[in-house]
Design an enzyme around this catalytic site. Structure first.
Site, mmCIF file in Angstrom:
data_model
loop_
_atom_site.group_PDB
_atom_site.id
_atom_site.type_symbol
_atom_site.label_atom_id
_atom_site.label_comp_id
_atom_site.label_asym_id
_atom_site.label_seq_id
_atom_site.Cartn_x
_atom_site.Cartn_y
_atom_site.Cartn_z
ATOM 1 N N CYS A 224 58.895 0.772 -26.448
ATOM 2 C CA CYS A 224 57.643 0.475 -26.180
ATOM 3 C C CYS A 224 57.276 -0.430 -24.940
ATOM 4 C CB CYS A 224 57.045 0.192 -27.427
ATOM 5 S SG CYS A 224 57.151 1.047 -28.846
ATOM 6 N N HIS A 303 66.894 -8.666 -22.395
ATOM 7 C CA HIS A 303 67.529 -7.459 -22.957
ATOM 8 C C HIS A 303 68.751 -8.140 -23.941
ATOM 9 C CE1 HIS A 303 69.157 -3.482 -23.673
ATOM 10 N NE2 HIS A 303 68.819 -2.976 -22.612
ATOM 11 N N HIS A 387 44.421 -15.489 -21.937
ATOM 12 C CA HIS A 387 44.198 -14.056 -22.640
ATOM 13 C C HIS A 387 45.470 -13.668 -23.005
ATOM 14 C CE1 HIS A 387 40.045 -13.835 -21.597
ATOM 15 N NE2 HIS A 387 40.349 -13.911 -20.358
ATOM 16 N N HIS A 391 51.907 -6.627 -27.632
ATOM 17 C CA HIS A 391 52.140 -5.117 -27.979
ATOM 18 C C HIS A 391 51.541 -4.841 -29.252
ATOM 19 C CE1 HIS A 391 53.835 -1.268 -28.811
ATOM 20 N NE2 HIS A 391 54.960 -1.701 -29.487
ATOM 21 N N HIS A 420 43.807 -1.238 -34.537
ATOM 22 C CA HIS A 420 43.005 -0.666 -35.733
ATOM 23 C C HIS A 420 42.457 0.791 -35.024
ATOM 24 C CE1 HIS A 420 38.888 -0.012 -37.541
ATOM 25 N NE2 HIS A 420 39.719 -0.570 -38.460
ATOM 26 N N ASN A 424 49.493 2.675 -32.713
ATOM 27 C CA ASN A 424 50.494 2.060 -31.787
ATOM 28 C C ASN A 424 50.712 3.044 -30.688
ATOM 29 O OD1 ASN A 424 52.777 1.465 -30.533
ATOM 30 N ND2 ASN A 424 54.209 1.176 -32.371
#
Length: 496
Positions: A224, A303, A387, A391, A420, A424
């Site tokens: 993702c 990572h 802001h 994810h 919502h 995802n």
């Protein structure tokens, strides 16, 4: 007995004390420079014009020294400007909005689960409990192949989903920016779990008849957070290719990855992942500066793949019956927390004001020297960003980051509402969140945005953007027909 000392929590506004401290530290050089300049001006006034003229006349300039000094100044300026990184601008972006025919209400999802898993009621019950607590709404969408009973995850159906999502996002981007296909110099497509031959990037090149000398890349298996990896790759390429445009396409194709087995750890993605995709136009052309929405400031990648637990916490494998699925480990949130900690340790010095860095340093020294039990100081990232785009991987991810970064409900509103409304959508979720903020009319010139994404491997990646101009409420985007309904209250449990 009356108190010996006054109640400072009531008599002193500690919030203003903290604001005063931050202002003092952040503007220390300015506050120091002002009295120095005042002293210089006072001294010049005291000397008078005659004395200043005498001082000027007493200075002797040698022609060779002047030429050498001028050459040195020009040389240093040339080296500085040539080595300075090119500015990377985000001209505009477009998000795919699935049609209502792909909508999957809770009742539909559960009915299909009962029919598909009719021999395993415990798995059906598990999916229902996950869905009740997921934070997803009734408007999320799945591709047509998943609507069949049983689902038909064929290669043809997967390619069909990829074409609909990617081409729709690209067409919308062309329309919004006026970009022509022949003007694309760099193309990067990221899709983690669907990697056909020819590649998805080749599919885009074929559809839009892009130039034969285009630099194309296809990233797969990176989870993702691959969207920000693509942004980082585009940035590096734009640094070495002047006057170029780069298009980044981020998506996840659901059709071939819908798990039809019984393993609970593999059923979880079925409840969370939904259709989505985004196309982003980046450019290093100076002519794009005026109309560009954002400027890329930083990209920080972390990572944790060297650790075995981190490597296997999101793992594609076969279950006991030979059915392929994505296994999500119970240690996922703990591993994500460690990855986030490493990431903010790197990004903190780049973005935090001096006052926050000083407090963090003093607390660290105090814990090392005086008392290791001192509570570690968590920097206030709200002073660095207006802001936050976290994810939308699930309610637990958003809750954990809100708690650890001490964010308000408004700061995580875009992430919760995206989860919502769209579920995802993997690497593209960050752009639905950015569009939510714009659609609410909250994005102002100079605002700083922090995008945070997690991915298999395990990775935590961050991107920092600065808004170039106050952005008007966009039309025709994914939130166009529903933004007035948001934010909505999302209960802890939705009883099904």
């Amino acid at each position: 007995m009356p108190p010996l000392l006054p109640d400072f929590s009531n008599s002193v506004k500690l919030k203003y004390v903290k604001l005063g401290y931050h202002y003092l530290v952040d503007h220390f050089l300015t506050l120091t420079f002002i009295p120095v300049m005042v002293g210089i001006v006072v001294e010049i006034v005291r000397l008078g014009p005659d004395e200043l003229l005498n001082i000027w006349n007493s200075v002797h300039f040698d022609l060779i020294q002047v030429l050498c000094s001028s050459f040195l100044a020009i040389f240093i300026a040339t080296v500085y400007f040539m080595s300075k990184p090119r500015c990377i601008y985000l001209v505009d972006y477009a998000c795919y909005k699935p049609p209502v025919t792909c909508r999957v209400p809770f009742a539909t999802f559960m009915e299909h689960s009962r029919l598909i898993l009719s021999n395993n009621p415990k798995s059906v019950e598990f999916q229902m409990r996950i869905l009740e607590r997921s934070g997803l709404g009734e408007e999320t969408c799945l591709p047509p192949a998943i609507h069949y009973i049983p689902p038909k995850p064929t290669m043809e159906a997967a390619r069909g989903e990829a074409e609909v999502v990617i081409f729709s996002a690209m067409d919308s981007l062309f329309e919004k920016t006026g970009l022509k296909p022949k003007d694309i110099d760099i193309l990067i497509v990221n899709c983690s779990l669907f990697s056909p031959t020819p590649s998805l990037s080749a599919m885009v090149i074929n559809k839009y008849k892009l130039r034969s000398n285009i630099k194309s890349f296809n990233l797969s298996g990176m989870g993702c957070s691959a969207g920000l990896i693509s942004i980082d790759l585009a940035r590096d390429l734009l640094q070495v290719h002047p006057n170029s445009n780069a298009v980044v396409v981020s998506t996840e194709i659901i059709t071939p990855n819908y798990y039809q087995g019984k393993e609970r750890a593999m059923l979880l993605p079925n409840c969370l992942f939904r259709m989505g995709g985004a196309a982003i136009l980046l450019s290093n052309r100076r002519s794009e500066r005026r109309r560009a929405k954002y400027r890329l400031v930083h990209v920080v990648r972390t990572h944790k793949g060297a650790d075995d637990k981190a490597y296997r916490c999101v793992f594609e494998e076969e279950d006991r019956e030979g059915k392929v699925g994505i296994n999500l480990s119970k240690d996922l949130m703990a591993i994500a927390g460690e990855a986030l900690k490493s990431n903010i340790t790197t990004i903190g010095p780049l973005v935090l004001p001096g006052s926050e860095q000083l407090l963090f340093l003093l607390t660290l020294i105090g814990r090392k020297i005086f008392n290791p039990k001192w509570k570690p100081y968590i920097p206030d990232f709200k002073m660095a960003f207006e802001h936050f785009c976290i994810h939308a991987g699930g309610r637990a991810v958003i809750d954990e980051l809100q708690k650890n970064l001490q964010l308000s409900a408004e700061h995580v509103e875009a992430s919760r509402m995206t989860l919502h409304r769209f579920g995802n959508t993997s690497s593209s979720s960050l752009w639905y969140e950015m569009n939510y903020i714009e659609s609410k009319g909250r994005m102002k010139k100079g605002d700083r945005i922090w995008q945070i994404a997690f991915g298999s491997g395990f990775k935590c990646n961050s991107a920092v953007w600065k808004c170039n101009c106050t952005i008007k409420t966009p039309t025709g985007g994914p939130w166009d027909d529903c933004i007035d309904q948001y934010p909505v209250h999302i209960p802890e449990v939705v009883k099904l």
